[in-house]
Motif scaffolding. Structure first.
Motif, PDB file in Angstrom:
ATOM      1  N   GLN A 190       0.829  -1.213   0.000  1.00  0.00           N
ATOM      2  CA  GLN A 190       0.000   0.000   0.000  1.00  0.00           C
ATOM      3  C   GLN A 190       0.862   1.261   0.000  1.00  0.00           C
ATOM      4  N   LEU A 193       2.122   1.962  -3.492  1.00  0.00           N
ATOM      5  CA  LEU A 193       1.089   2.531  -4.366  1.00  0.00           C
ATOM      6  C   LEU A 193       0.885   4.010  -4.091  1.00  0.00           C
ATOM      7  N   ARG A 200      -5.059   0.726  -7.715  1.00  0.00           N
ATOM      8  CA  ARG A 200      -5.110  -0.732  -7.590  1.00  0.00           C
ATOM      9  C   ARG A 200      -5.299  -1.392  -8.952  1.00  0.00           C
ATOM     10  N   ASP A 203      -2.046  -1.355 -10.703  1.00  0.00           N
ATOM     11  CA  ASP A 203      -1.170  -2.294 -10.002  1.00  0.00           C
ATOM     12  C   ASP A 203      -1.446  -3.733 -10.439  1.00  0.00           C
ATOM     13  N   GLU A 204      -2.711  -4.112 -10.456  1.00  0.00           N
ATOM     14  CA  GLU A 204      -3.069  -5.484 -10.828  1.00  0.00           C
ATOM     15  C   GLU A 204      -2.703  -5.783 -12.280  1.00  0.00           C
TER      16      GLU A 204
END
Length: 216
Positions: A190, A193, A200, A203-204
């Motif tokens: 976290q 990020l 998110r 990120d994924e």
């Protein structure tokens, strides 16, 4: 004319600048995602400032808290510091996938049944995979000394969680009720990020791309 929302944000930022303890508390709560148990003294100022809310047995960050933590932690876009952290972050993501696989294997057998830990050989195999993850993350952590708060606290917390897990306290691998290996790892993720200003969804997508690339 300044909008009320902008005015509230400016006032909040000013309060955080003037109160280091409040700043540390809001960042800690946002990185944790929640605090389970009775609110501690550090949380009351957050609730009073609209940065946290108490929901049953949990203290949760509010949207203003998440926005404030993003502003506090974000490094300068395009800076050398951002480039260094981003390179380490991209090295982190494939290892992140491996840790998720280890935690899943510890909780469930390959056939989907719950792992009741009656098979010591299977559990030893999972522990060996965890060791591979722990070794793989060490050079990444060394490269993350550019984080605003440094990476030393993550090194220490991961080592402590691993030691407790090896001492037989199995909850220290993945339980959200303590500073388990997975809980500490999630806080690191976290922070990355927020420091880099990555969503998110981004990120994924990047993790999937990097893992696919690494597998040829």
């Amino acid at each position: 004319m300044q909008s009320p929302a902008v005015g509230r944000t400016d006032a909040l930022d000013e309060a955080l600048i003037e109160d280091e303890a409040l700043t540390e508390a809001v960042v800690d709560l946002v990185l944790r995602g929640m605090w389970r148990g009775r609110p501690e003294s550090d949380h009351r100022p957050l609730v009073d400032a609209g940065l946290a809310m108490v929901k049953g047995p949990m203290v949760l960050p509010t949207e203003p808290a998440r926005a404030a933590a993003s502003r506090i932690l974000r490094v300068a876009a395009g800076s050398e510091q951002e480039q260094r952290i981003n390179a380490a972050y991209e090295a982190f993501l494939p290892v992140n996938r491996k840790l998720r696989e280890v935690c899943t294997a510890w909780q469930c057998r390959p056939d989907g049944t719950v792992n009741d830990h009656s098979d010591s050989v299977y559990d030893a195999g999972v522990r060996e995979s965890l060791e591979d993850v722990h070794e793989a993350i060490q050079p990444v952590l060394r490269r993350l000394d550019g984080l605003p708060s440094g990476s030393g606290r993550y090194v220490t917390a991961l080592e402590e969680a691993l030691d407790r897990f090896d001492d037989g306290a199995v909850e220290w691998l993945a339980s959200p009720l303590c500073d388990s290996y997975h809980t500490v790892w999630m806080r690191l993720h976290q922070e990355l990020l927020l420091v880099l200003g990555i969503s998110r969804a981004q990120d994924e997508a990047l993790e999937e791309e990097l893992v696919t690339r690494s597998r040829g």
